[in-house]
Each structure stands twice: as C-alpha cells, then as structure tokens.
Design an enzyme around this catalytic site. Structure first.
Site, PDB file in Angstrom:
ATOM      1  N   ASP A  21      46.195  55.881  47.270  1.00  0.00           N
ATOM      2  CA  ASP A  21      46.553  54.985  46.171  1.00  0.00           C
ATOM      3  C   ASP A  21      47.116  53.679  46.715  1.00  0.00           C
ATOM      4  O   ASP A  21      47.896  53.679  47.670  1.00  0.00           O
ATOM      5  CB  ASP A  21      47.594  55.669  45.271  1.00  0.00           C
ATOM      6  CG  ASP A  21      47.767  54.963  43.946  1.00  0.00           C
ATOM      7  OD1 ASP A  21      46.907  54.142  43.581  1.00  0.00           O
ATOM      8  OD2 ASP A  21      48.782  55.223  43.268  1.00  0.00           O
ATOM      9  N   ASN A  69      37.394  56.729  37.511  1.00  0.00           N
ATOM     10  CA  ASN A  69      37.250  55.420  38.150  1.00  0.00           C
ATOM     11  C   ASN A  69      35.997  54.660  37.722  1.00  0.00           C
ATOM     12  O   ASN A  69      35.893  53.445  37.957  1.00  0.00           O
ATOM     13  CB  ASN A  69      37.257  55.556  39.678  1.00  0.00           C
ATOM     14  CG  ASN A  69      38.625  55.847  40.251  1.00  0.00           C
ATOM     15  OD1 ASN A  69      38.746  56.401  41.341  1.00  0.00           O
ATOM     16  ND2 ASN A  69      39.688  55.512  39.523  1.00  0.00           N
TER      17      ASN A  69
END
Length: 245
Positions: A21, A69
C-alpha cells in the site's frame, strides 16, 4: 538479519503476507505521476522477494491488484497492465536466481490474453524451483475467492451429493477449494503506509495471523522494515484462540 540465538532463527514466520500500500501517495510526495509510484513499487517487490528468500521464509504472498482496483481510472489501470507485462518477465529471472517458485492467486480470466500467457509462463518457468513459494494476488479478493470456492464445490457435485458434502464440510476441506490450497495460513501479515484495513485480503486464511503495520509507503519498504516486522512477530505469543497457560 542477525539472529541473537537459534531460538530466533527457529521462530521465523513460515509464511509472510504483505498488503502493498502507498504507491500513489509515495508518487505524490515526490511530485511524480502515480504510474512511477507503481513502477518503484514493483522494484521494491523484486528486492523483497530476494530478501525473504535469503532470510529463509518459506512462503511469501503479496497483494498486488484487488478485484476492486478495476474501479480506478482507465489510465491508471492501463499503466498497471503494462507494468504486469514487463515485470512478469523480469520476475522469471529474479525467481530463478533465488530458487523461488511463483504462483498467481486470484481470477485470471479478466486479464488480456497476453497477460494470462505471461502469468502461465512465469509459473511454468519457476515450477521446478525448490525454495520459497512466492504467490502474487492479482484480480484477487477474499470474498470473491470464497464465492468461487463454493461454486467449485457445487459444480463438482450432484444436488444430492452437494447436500451431503455441505453438511459434513470441514474447515480443512473448504481450504482445499481456495486459491491458496496447499499453502499454510500466513503467520504474519504486513501492511505498509500506516493503514489498518484488511482490504479483503486473505480473509479466511489470516484468521489467526499476527498483523504488523509499517508507517512507510510501499516503495520505501526495505530489508530494515522487513526485519522490524519479523522482530515484532518474534516477540508475540500466538494462542490461536486458546488461553495462556
């Protein structure tokens, strides 16, 4: 990592899972396009694969691209697809140099055909290696994985067999229908960029994992940060729901 004693060597986590991340925020902090943040993140991943293999980690699973995503901008998704194309070929060299097997987890049919072929080539080119298993989760989501597992059970059973099978289904048997079948559950889950969410990653498998939150963005993650996470893990007492004696 310098181990103080043999006990520390023995207490290494067998399986480390990482939520990668912070690529976009790293890029923003350096006044760079998001695509360059993802590129730097791929370079960090290469090094982390090598570091884990050299430390003696048996299993490494990383979260590279989730089922959610796809909601990102067309431009960003397109840039990520190009990175997949490039780095899947490069990972063959990295994996073979470190005796690492590579495996994708997730649902691959949504990817363009050339990317699917690249994934198959990476898996095939490294399958004879005998060291660490490196699993990369792309188009992966924990909920989606469990739904697909249930569908597999249903598709291989007649209506009568399905009722019987589900009434006696054990956790171990269900695990065998997941993408991670044959891989032990993660001992340690690392998330970078200071976030505390599981983000739909290995929901079933990480039920008793130890979590470590690193404040650094993924592109800045390095061996020192990996060692900090392992050292934190080594200080913990794992009870798996039991009480301390």
């Amino acid at each position: 990592m310098i181990f103080q004693n043999n006990q520390e060597q023995r207490s290494l986590p067998r399986h480390i899972a990482i939520i990668l991340d912070g690529n976009g925020r790293w890029a923003a902090s350096h006044a760079l396009p998001r695509a360059l943040g993802h590129k730097k993140g791929c370079e960090t991943l290469e090094q982390t694969v090598e570091d884990c293999a050299r430390l003696g980690i048996e299993y490494l699973t990383v979260y590279g691209f989730s089922t959610e995503n796809w909601k990102r901008s067309e431009e960003e998704v397109g840039a990520l697809m190009q990175l997949f194309r490039f780095y899947m070929k490069k990972l063959i060299t990295v994996a073979n140099a470190n005796n690492v097997r590579a495996k994708m987890i997730g649902e691959r049919s949504r990817f363009p055909e050339d990317i699917q072929k690249g994934i198959a080539e990476l898996e095939e080119s490294t399958k004879a290696n005998t060291g660490m298993l490196f699993s990369f989760a792309v188009n992966y989501g924990g909920r989606d994985e469990m739904i697909r597992a249930i569908r597999k059970i249903a598709l291989e059973s007649s209506p009568l067999e399905l009722s019987e099978k589900l009434s006696h289904l054990t956790e171990e048997e269900f695990s065998n229908y997941l993408d991670t079948a044959g891989t032990p559950d993660p001992d340690l889950v690392i998330r970078t960029s200071g976030e505390f969410r599981t983000s739909n990653f290995l929901l079933w498998q990480s039920a008793y994992a130890e979590y470590y939150i690193s404040s650094v963005y993924w592109p800045d993650f390095n061996l020192e940060e990996l060692e900090k996470a392992i050292a934190s893990y080594q200080k913990r007492e794992r009870r798996f729901g039991g009480r301390k004696a």
